[in-house]
Scaffold this motif. Structure first.
Motif, PDB file in Angstrom:
ATOM      1  N   ALA A 122       0.899  -1.034  -0.051  1.00  0.00           N
ATOM      2  CA  ALA A 122      -0.011  -0.057   0.006  1.00  0.00           C
ATOM      3  C   ALA A 122       0.872   1.355   0.061  1.00  0.00           C
ATOM      4  CB  ALA A 122      -1.024   0.090   1.222  1.00  0.00           C
ATOM      5  N   SER A 123       2.082   1.272   0.869  1.00  0.00           N
ATOM      6  CA  SER A 123       2.880   2.321   0.796  1.00  0.00           C
ATOM      7  C   SER A 123       4.448   1.568   1.012  1.00  0.00           C
ATOM      8  CB  SER A 123       2.635   3.352   1.777  1.00  0.00           C
ATOM      9  OG  SER A 123       1.088   3.734   1.892  1.00  0.00           O
ATOM     10  N   ALA A 136       5.627   1.597  -3.197  1.00  0.00           N
ATOM     11  CA  ALA A 136       4.006   2.018  -3.174  1.00  0.00           C
ATOM     12  C   ALA A 136       3.555   1.573  -4.380  1.00  0.00           C
ATOM     13  CB  ALA A 136       3.893   3.530  -2.685  1.00  0.00           C
ATOM     14  N   MET A 137       2.144   0.826  -4.434  1.00  0.00           N
ATOM     15  CA  MET A 137       1.745   0.396  -5.419  1.00  0.00           C
ATOM     16  C   MET A 137       0.832   1.435  -6.379  1.00  0.00           C
ATOM     17  SD  MET A 137      -1.183  -3.006  -5.675  1.00  0.00           S
ATOM     18  CE  MET A 137       0.258  -4.125  -5.168  1.00  0.00           C
ATOM     19  N   PHE A 177      -3.214  -2.772   3.191  1.00  0.00           N
ATOM     20  CA  PHE A 177      -4.195  -1.347   3.185  1.00  0.00           C
ATOM     21  C   PHE A 177      -5.010  -1.427   4.320  1.00  0.00           C
ATOM     22  CE2 PHE A 177      -3.224  -2.268  -1.520  1.00  0.00           C
ATOM     23  CZ  PHE A 177      -3.298  -0.916  -2.015  1.00  0.00           C
ATOM     24  N   LEU A 178      -5.771  -2.149   5.031  1.00  0.00           N
ATOM     25  CA  LEU A 178      -6.294  -1.722   6.045  1.00  0.00           C
ATOM     26  C   LEU A 178      -5.457  -1.152   7.117  1.00  0.00           C
ATOM     27  CD1 LEU A 178      -8.228  -5.230   6.538  1.00  0.00           C
ATOM     28  CD2 LEU A 178      -9.353  -2.945   6.192  1.00  0.00           C
ATOM     29  N   ASN A 179      -4.396  -1.396   7.474  1.00  0.00           N
ATOM     30  CA  ASN A 179      -3.578  -1.019   8.552  1.00  0.00           C
ATOM     31  C   ASN A 179      -3.008   0.574   8.414  1.00  0.00           C
ATOM     32  OD1 ASN A 179      -1.948  -0.535  10.723  1.00  0.00           O
ATOM     33  ND2 ASN A 179      -0.758  -2.561  10.403  1.00  0.00           N
ATOM     34  N   PRO A 180      -3.510   1.269   9.454  1.00  0.00           N
ATOM     35  CA  PRO A 180      -2.736   2.810   9.186  1.00  0.00           C
ATOM     36  C   PRO A 180      -1.313   3.046   9.225  1.00  0.00           C
ATOM     37  CG  PRO A 180      -4.137   2.501  11.080  1.00  0.00           C
ATOM     38  CD  PRO A 180      -4.367   1.234  10.418  1.00  0.00           C
ATOM     39  N   ALA A 181      -0.792   2.006   9.808  1.00  0.00           N
ATOM     40  CA  ALA A 181       0.709   1.883  10.171  1.00  0.00           C
ATOM     41  C   ALA A 181       1.417   1.772   8.485  1.00  0.00           C
ATOM     42  CB  ALA A 181       1.144   1.028  11.400  1.00  0.00           C
ATOM     43  N   THR A 182       0.788   0.824   7.641  1.00  0.00           N
ATOM     44  CA  THR A 182       1.371   0.401   6.676  1.00  0.00           C
ATOM     45  C   THR A 182       0.645   0.921   5.467  1.00  0.00           C
ATOM     46  OG1 THR A 182       0.198  -1.623   6.553  1.00  0.00           O
ATOM     47  CG2 THR A 182       2.366  -1.541   7.537  1.00  0.00           C
ATOM     48  N   ASN A 183      -0.272   1.780   5.519  1.00  0.00           N
ATOM     49  CA  ASN A 183      -1.106   2.570   4.496  1.00  0.00           C
ATOM     50  C   ASN A 183      -1.080   4.072   4.785  1.00  0.00           C
ATOM     51  OD1 ASN A 183      -2.716   3.572   2.573  1.00  0.00           O
ATOM     52  ND2 ASN A 183      -4.570   2.097   2.946  1.00  0.00           N
ATOM     53  N   ARG A 185      -1.224   6.100   2.188  1.00  0.00           N
ATOM     54  CA  ARG A 185      -1.563   6.840   0.922  1.00  0.00           C
ATOM     55  C   ARG A 185      -2.482   8.194   1.112  1.00  0.00           C
ATOM     56  NH1 ARG A 185      -0.956   2.441  -3.119  1.00  0.00           N
ATOM     57  NH2 ARG A 185      -2.143   3.710  -4.668  1.00  0.00           N
ATOM     58  N   THR A 186      -2.554   8.919  -0.147  1.00  0.00           N
ATOM     59  CA  THR A 186      -3.550   9.873   0.274  1.00  0.00           C
ATOM     60  C   THR A 186      -4.557  10.113  -0.794  1.00  0.00           C
ATOM     61  OG1 THR A 186      -1.910  11.184  -1.214  1.00  0.00           O
ATOM     62  CG2 THR A 186      -1.551  11.495   1.211  1.00  0.00           C
ATOM     63  N   ASP A 187      -4.589   8.829  -1.617  1.00  0.00           N
ATOM     64  CA  ASP A 187      -5.666   8.841  -2.647  1.00  0.00           C
ATOM     65  C   ASP A 187      -6.897   7.925  -1.972  1.00  0.00           C
ATOM     66  OD1 ASP A 187      -4.943   5.962  -2.682  1.00  0.00           O
ATOM     67  OD2 ASP A 187      -4.020   6.164  -4.257  1.00  0.00           O
ATOM     68  N   GLU A 188      -7.703   7.463  -3.014  1.00  0.00           N
ATOM     69  CA  GLU A 188      -8.936   6.880  -2.475  1.00  0.00           C
ATOM     70  C   GLU A 188      -8.808   5.615  -1.748  1.00  0.00           C
ATOM     71  OE1 GLU A 188      -8.882   5.603  -6.848  1.00  0.00           O
ATOM     72  OE2 GLU A 188      -8.082   7.140  -5.686  1.00  0.00           O
ATOM     73  N   TYR A 189      -7.633   5.048  -1.803  1.00  0.00           N
ATOM     74  CA  TYR A 189      -7.154   3.831  -0.987  1.00  0.00           C
ATOM     75  C   TYR A 189      -6.533   4.125   0.280  1.00  0.00           C
ATOM     76  CZ  TYR A 189      -8.538   1.381  -5.241  1.00  0.00           C
ATOM     77  OH  TYR A 189      -9.411   1.071  -6.409  1.00  0.00           O
ATOM     78  N   GLY A 190      -6.571   5.200   0.694  1.00  0.00           N
ATOM     79  CA  GLY A 190      -5.774   5.282   2.043  1.00  0.00           C
ATOM     80  C   GLY A 190      -6.285   6.705   2.732  1.00  0.00           C
ATOM     81  N   GLY A 191      -5.965   6.822   4.206  1.00  0.00           N
ATOM     82  CA  GLY A 191      -6.528   7.839   5.032  1.00  0.00           C
ATOM     83  C   GLY A 191      -7.637   7.217   5.710  1.00  0.00           C
ATOM     84  N   SER A 192      -8.722   7.539   5.377  1.00  0.00           N
ATOM     85  CA  SER A 192     -10.096   7.423   6.194  1.00  0.00           C
ATOM     86  C   SER A 192     -10.237   5.881   6.356  1.00  0.00           C
ATOM     87  CB  SER A 192     -11.105   7.911   5.523  1.00  0.00           C
ATOM     88  OG  SER A 192     -11.408   7.268   4.458  1.00  0.00           O
ATOM     89  N   TRP A 193     -10.896   5.431   7.515  1.00  0.00           N
ATOM     90  CA  TRP A 193     -11.395   3.951   7.402  1.00  0.00           C
ATOM     91  C   TRP A 193     -11.873   3.524   6.082  1.00  0.00           C
ATOM     92  CZ3 TRP A 193     -10.384  -0.469   9.313  1.00  0.00           C
ATOM     93  CH2 TRP A 193     -11.260  -1.531   9.038  1.00  0.00           C
ATOM     94  N   PRO A 194     -13.004   4.196   5.695  1.00  0.00           N
ATOM     95  CA  PRO A 194     -13.697   3.670   4.388  1.00  0.00           C
ATOM     96  C   PRO A 194     -12.700   3.332   3.186  1.00  0.00           C
ATOM     97  CG  PRO A 194     -15.213   5.264   5.281  1.00  0.00           C
ATOM     98  CD  PRO A 194     -13.771   5.268   6.126  1.00  0.00           C
TER      99      PRO A 194
END
Length: 654
Positions: A122-123, A136-137, A177-183, A185-194
């Motif tokens: 993810a990052s 980062a993918m 991707f789920l984990n905020p420590a390894t994700n 990203r600032t696009d639609e696949y990162g940041g917020s829980w959704p």
């Protein structure tokens, strides 16, 4: 009665005949990314043995998912034929077959040509265990991988499988991707829980669309990755709850730990030091939160324990993977209530996950037929039954006796000790190793059922062989502790490890344990002495203590050493000792290393074979000399794995 265990269970459009599951595990039996005859034979044995559901090992959904040189791949149409063979084999024997869909993300272990591969996550967050710094993918690649899950599922549908399982466990790509420590990203696949859930949600959505409702679709997830910065229990639970609420899941498979760290990875295949049923409190949380069946895995090795899990409502089905590696007929024995007939797994991890870590096809130290089904899966009756004398009732001798007797030979085992078992009787007395004694308990039960005669307290010599006049003699006389002839011990208290394990006392004070092999003996004795109150120095010839042990087993031994404050001195050999100093030599520089204030020295310097009987039999007259075969430590001192393997081989060859 195991009534719940043998109740059918609907999972989406599939129904499994009982609640026993062989969960996904890499067998190291794929070649060039494809299914092999060896892999088919392996799963045939478990289907024949009565397992309800087989979940195949991970199948890579994208070329970047090749995490090892022996990975099974599902990313091209070339995979369909092999998967179809597996499906046909499972269905022929009444088992249901699912397959794992996989991308490891940051985890890349090795490549076919030995060069380091490129990993994508993810990052760009490094992993600790394999020392990987992923890329980062890119967004386009994220879309490719999601499409890859769907395309792989479509192929498995064509191959005739019953279900697919997206692997979001153990810190692999969906978890990254789920984990905020390894994700990050600032696009639609990162940041917020959704956004962090989006990758897994889209992968599941695409997979369900690709299977058209004909295959069960599930997810495997770790409820907690057991380290700071890992995906937490609450986030994992939130993920499966929301995905279930969206109608994307037919089942959830619950496990624990992560592959990203050393400590976290120990929970993937829990060693015998971890409690049985160690993940069932986690699966209960999931079962209370979702509406679909829950499968749990984590050191559930006995059918009565599996029944308890079901009775308590901790899960709907039970992963018993190592139990099935150790005894693929376990479900059949359990179904007819013959629990004593089951060869129980002892969670040693030596030849199952241990073989995987060295890149070899998995097996079992108690059942070397596992992984070798094509060679040893069928016992052929002996063309001419013979009288066979086995000298030594350790694991090698007992296994040889069982196999030979089942083939029709008349077998008698003699052992000089009061109890059969050989060095296993020592290993089980070490801290955290009590369950290892089950290796002998299981063999003795097999010997009893195979009409093997065992005579304890009898030392075999040439005269006894002459009197009994057997057609063949199998020498499994083992080994004894080795003491180097040039070792200088001027006034020092020196004991062999066997003496200490057997209860031998040492003077109070600091003890040096000299370890040559780096196996269970050195670390085990060091921990044993520390528990008895000694200050301990463990001096090993290797780079670290327990170097030859399987990682998860070694890690627990090292934890104990650390907690007991045992001092470890690596890369040294013992030269000698006097009444207060041990004299060591660095194995690389040959410079002296002195350890002072030592009151005693314990030797764990390996073993030498006991071959006196072999020499005596070689001197018999030609007409009196039977066929003689050496196996196990008397052939060459190694481990229980080699001893049982050679016992099996000679049992087939006689």
């Amino acid at each position: 009665m195991l009534t719940r265990l043998f109740t059918p269970l609907p999972i989406g459009p599939a129904t499994i005949r009982n609640r026993i599951v062989s969960t996904g595990h890499d067998t190291v039996m794929a070649e060039d990314g494809k299914v092999t005859d060896r892999l088919v034979a392996y799963h045939r044995a478990r289907a024949q043995g009565g397992v309800g559901l087989i979940v195949l090992q991970v199948g890579g959904v994208h070329d970047s998912a090749r995490y090892t040189s022996h990975a099974l791949m599902a990313d091209t149409d070339a995979c369909v034929e092999g998967y179809r063979r597996l499906a046909d084999t499972a269905h022929e024997h009444g088992a249901t077959l699912f397959a794992q869909l996989f991308h490891g993300g940051a985890e890349v272990m090795d490549t076919a040509d030995g060069a380091l591969g490129v990993s994508y996550s993810a990052s760009t967050v490094p992993t600790e265990r394999f020392r990987v710094f992923p890329r980062a993918m890119p967004r386009a690649m994220v879309r490719e991988v999601i499409d890859g899950f769907a395309a792989a599922a479509r192929r498995l549908r064509r191959a005739g499988l019953d279900g697919v399982e997206i692997v979001a466990s153990h810190g692999y790509l969906p978890a990254q991707f789920l984990n905020p420590a390894t994700n990050l990203r600032t696009d639609e696949y990162g940041g917020s829980w959704p956004n962090r859930l989006r990758f897994l949600r889209e992968a599941l959505t695409a997979t369900r669309e690709a299977t058209g409702g004909e295959l069960a679709v599930g997810v495997r997830i770790s409820l907690g990755e057991t380290h700071e910065g890992g995906l937490g229990e609450d986030d994992a639970l939130r993920a499966v709850t929301e995905l279930d609420g969206a109608g994307l899941l037919d089942y959830v498979s619950v496990t624990h730990g992560t592959s990203a760290t050393l400590g976290g990875s120990d929970h993937i295949v829990p060693p015998m030091t971890m409690d049985p049923l160690c993940t069932t409190s986690l699966s209960r949380r999931v079962k209370e939160a979702v509406s679909v069946p829950v499968i749990v895995a984590g050191r559930i090795n006995q059918p009565q324990d599996a029944e308890l899990v079901l009775e308590r409502g901790d899960a709907d089905a039970v992963g018993m993977t190592r139990a099935l590696i150790c005894d693929p007929e376990m479900p059949a024995y359990a179904r007819r209530g013959d629990l004593d007939g089951i060869r129980a797994c002892i969670a040693c991890n030596q030849a199952c996950i241990g073989h995987f870590h060295t890149g070899h096809p998995i097996s079992c130290i108690q059942r070397p037929e596992t992984g070798r089904e094509q060679l040893y899966g069928i016992l052929t009756p002996a063309r001419r039954p013979r009288d066979v004398l086995v000298a030594g009732a350790g694991p090698a001798g007992l296994k040889a006796a069982v196999v030979a007797s089942r083939r029709g030979h008349r077998v008698t085992v003699y052992d000089a000790g009061r109890r059969p078992g050989g060095q296993v009787l020592l290993a089980e007395r070490l801290p955290g190793r009590a369950e290892f004694g089950g290796a002998v308990t299981n063999l003795l039960e097999e010997a009893r059922r195979s009409s093997v005669r065992i005579k304890s307290g009898v030392t075999v010599d040439a005269e006894l062989v002459r009197e009994q006049a057997p057609d063949a003699v199998v020498l499994a006389t083992g080994a004894r502790p080795y003491r180097p002839p040039r070792l200088v011990t001027d006034g020092a208290t020196v004991r062999d490890a066997w003496e200490v394990i057997g209860g031998g006392e040492l003077p109070k004070g600091r003890v040096l344990v000299a370890d040559w092999r780096g196996d269970w003996v050195g670390v085990g004795v060091a921990n044993l002495l520390a528990e008895r109150g000694h200050k301990v120095v463990l001096a090993t010839t290797g780079y670290q203590a327990g170097e030859t042990l399987q990682q998860y087993t070694r890690d627990e031994s090292l934890r104990r050493l650390m907690r007991h404050k045992v001092e470890v001195v690596p890369l040294v050999r013992l030269y000698g000792a006097d009444d207060d100093t041990a004299y060591l030599q660095h194995v690389l520089t040959e410079e002296p290393v002195l350890v002072e204030g030592v009151t005693s020295v314990v030797l764990a310097l390996g073993h030498e074979p006991v071959v006196q009987l072999a020499d005596e039999l070689a001197e018999l007259a030609e007409g009196e000399r039977p066929d003689v075969h050496l196996i196990g430590d008397c052939l060459a001192p190694r481990t229980v794995e080699e001893a049982v393997l050679e016992g099996m081989r000679i049992g087939h060859a006689l």
